[in-house]
Enzyme design. Sequence first.
Site: not given
Length: 243
Positions: A62, A88, A141, A155, A157-159
Site C-alpha cells: 500500500v 487495515n 488504534s 506508530y 503518529a501514524s495512527k
Amino acid sequence: MSAFVDKVVVVTGAGTGIGEAVARGFVDAGARVVFVGRRTEKLVVAAAGLDAERVMLRSCDVADREAVDALAAEVAAEWGTVDILVNNAGTNSNPRAVGEVDPQDWDRTIAINLTGVYNMVRAVLPGMRAQRDGVVITVSSIAGLRASKLAGAAYSASKHGAVALTHSLNEEEVGNGIRACAICPGEVETPLLEKRPEPVGAERRAAMLQPEELASTVLFVASLPPRACVPVLVIKPTVQIFQ
C-alpha cells in the site's frame, strides 16, 4: 438478505490477523472481496475454503502508489466500483522511542500506516464519488487518540494521522454520500504482537480482543444506513483501562 450481497469490498492487510477475519467476514456475508497483502502465500491461506468466485487475491504494497493505482484499476475493470474500503495494513518496529527509532523504520511505518491509507483512499475515491456512495473504514488504534510509549512514536503518529484523515474525508465528502470511520482498538491478539519489545504471554493474549471481534465491529459499521456515520469507534479489551 445481507446488506453486503454483491458489494465490492477491498481489505488491505488481509493475509493475517484482523484483515483476514474482516475479509472472510465480508465473504461470508455475501460480498465480493479483494484480499490485499504483500505476500501472496499468506492471502491464499487466508482465503482457503471460500467461494472462489467472490474472492480476488492481489499482492500489493500500500506504500507503493503506482501499485495501488494499478490495483484499483484492475478491481474496477473486473468488478466495478469499490463500495467499501477497509484500510487495515499496518506495521511497527523496534526500538520505538522518539530518540531511538531508526529513520528508515520511521519512514516505513508512516508510509504503510498513514500514506498507505491515503494511497488507497485516493485510488477508490473517484468511483465512490461517481456512484455517490461509499464507506471507508480505517483500522487505527487507541494509540491514534493518545500517544503511547508502548506503541511507540512512529506508530502513534501514524495512527493519529489516520484518524485525522478520516475526519477530513467525512467533512469533504459528505455531499458525495461517502462516510468514513476510524476504528480505534485497544490490544488485539495479532501477529503484530511479535514486534513488541517484550514478549507477550499466553494469559495476556487470551484477555485481548480477538480478530473476529474486530471483524464484527467493521461489519457493523459498514452495515449502517447512509444516514448514519460513526467517525470514531473505540473498542478495547474489558481488562484494558481507557481514560
